[in-house]
Scaffold this active site. Structure first.
Site, short mmCIF file in Angstrom:
data_model
loop_
_atom_site.label_atom_id
_atom_site.label_comp_id
_atom_site.label_asym_id
_atom_site.label_seq_id
_atom_site.Cartn_x
_atom_site.Cartn_y
_atom_site.Cartn_z
N CYS A 84 0.83 -1.21 0.00
CA CYS A 84 0.00 0.00 0.00
C CYS A 84 0.87 1.26 0.00
O CYS A 84 1.50 1.55 -1.02
CB CYS A 84 -1.00 -0.05 1.16
SG CYS A 84 -2.40 1.05 0.86
N ARG A 115 -1.84 7.48 -6.36
CA ARG A 115 -2.29 7.37 -4.96
C ARG A 115 -3.82 7.39 -4.91
O ARG A 115 -4.47 8.00 -5.73
CB ARG A 115 -1.75 8.53 -4.13
CG ARG A 115 -0.28 8.41 -3.85
CD ARG A 115 0.18 9.53 -2.95
NE ARG A 115 -0.39 9.42 -1.61
CZ ARG A 115 -0.37 10.41 -0.72
NH1 ARG A 115 0.14 11.57 -1.02
NH2 ARG A 115 -0.89 10.22 0.47
N HIS A 179 -3.31 -4.99 1.53
CA HIS A 179 -2.70 -5.26 2.85
C HIS A 179 -2.72 -6.75 3.19
O HIS A 179 -3.62 -7.20 3.90
CB HIS A 179 -3.46 -4.50 3.94
CG HIS A 179 -3.26 -3.02 3.90
ND1 HIS A 179 -2.19 -2.40 4.53
CD2 HIS A 179 -3.97 -2.05 3.30
CE1 HIS A 179 -2.26 -1.10 4.32
NE2 HIS A 179 -3.33 -0.85 3.58
N GLU A 181 -1.03 -8.24 5.28
CA GLU A 181 -0.77 -8.43 6.71
C GLU A 181 -2.04 -8.34 7.56
O GLU A 181 -2.00 -8.57 8.75
CB GLU A 181 0.27 -7.39 7.19
CG GLU A 181 -0.23 -5.97 7.38
CD GLU A 181 -0.45 -5.18 6.08
OE1 GLU A 181 -0.32 -5.76 4.99
OE2 GLU A 181 -0.80 -3.99 6.19
N1 GLN Z 1 -3.43 6.33 0.61
C1 GLN Z 1 -2.29 6.16 1.47
C2 GLN Z 1 -1.08 6.91 0.93
O1 GLN Z 1 -1.02 7.23 -0.22
C3 GLN Z 1 -1.92 4.71 1.65
C4 GLN Z 1 -2.97 4.02 2.44
C5 GLN Z 1 -2.52 2.73 3.06
O2 GLN Z 1 -1.33 2.43 3.16
N2 GLN Z 1 -3.48 1.99 3.54
O3 GLN Z 1 -0.18 7.16 1.66
#
Ligand code: GLN
Length: 196
Positions: A84, A115, A179, A181
């Protein structure tokens, strides 16, 4: 093997737990070190960059000297898993949002990242996806997730949702928009341990 988890912010404990489960499932003796400051990365056999908030992570990683250490480690072939926000940090280039907030990425992976590609926090979702090399039906949790929108020849696409690439690998660098994890399924962490 010793895996360093960047522990500045985000899903640190969740990655530690998933790695410990995956060590047991692979029958590997592994140890984990939490990294908040410079000086530890070079002793690690692999690095995990958890999700969280990539603007915060990027700023602190450059300030602490960790960013440079990770770039050096990857240059010498040390595997890195970014999830992420971790994927955002690994990218060579970002979209307009990355430029707007003057985010300094690590620039390790030959991808362009967008993003919040799937919308805001409210638009978070879980979806079962097939990940090449990892397995089918993986319960992928997307939280304000980024996506890879362009990639170079050296990048293997492992999973997509529509036009968005949500899992990719470039040599020893593995990047996921979701994610792994946060679910009991440890196949991604096992795959990463096999890479190491
Ligand atoms: N949108 C977040 C970012 O760009 C990432 C979100 C996440 O890691 N769950 O930093």
């Amino acid at each position: 093997m010793l895996i360093g988890v960047i522990a500045i912010q985000g899903n640190v404990a969740e990655h530690v737990y998933a790695l410990e489960c995956a060590f047991a499932e692979r029958g590997v003796h592994g140890e984990i070190v939490l990294i908040k400051h410079e000086g530890l990365v070079s002793g690690c056999d692999a690095i995990v960059l958890p999700g969280g908030e990539s603007t915060t992570l990027a700023r602190l990683m450059w300030e602490e000297g960790i960013a440079v250490e990770i770039k050096d480690a990857v240059g010498s072939g040390v595997p890195v898993l970014g999830t992420c926000a971790g994927l955002v940090l690994l990218a060579k280039r970002g979209d307009g949002e990355v430029a707007r907030v003057k985010q300094r990425l690590l620039g390790i992976m030959d991808v362009v990242v967008k993003r919040n590609a799937f919308g805001r926090q409210y638009d978070s979702f879980e979806m079962s996806i097939d990940i090449l090399g990892v397995g089918d039906g993986f319960p992928a949790v997307f939280i304000r997730a980024p996506a890879i929108v362009q990639w170079g020849d050296g990048v293997d696409v492992l999973a997509r949702i529509g036009d968005y690439v949500v899992a990719a690998q470039q040599g020893s660098v593995l990047a996921l928009a979701f994610h792994p994890e946060m679910v009991p399924d440890t196949r991604v962490h096992q795959y990463f341990i096999d890479m190491i």
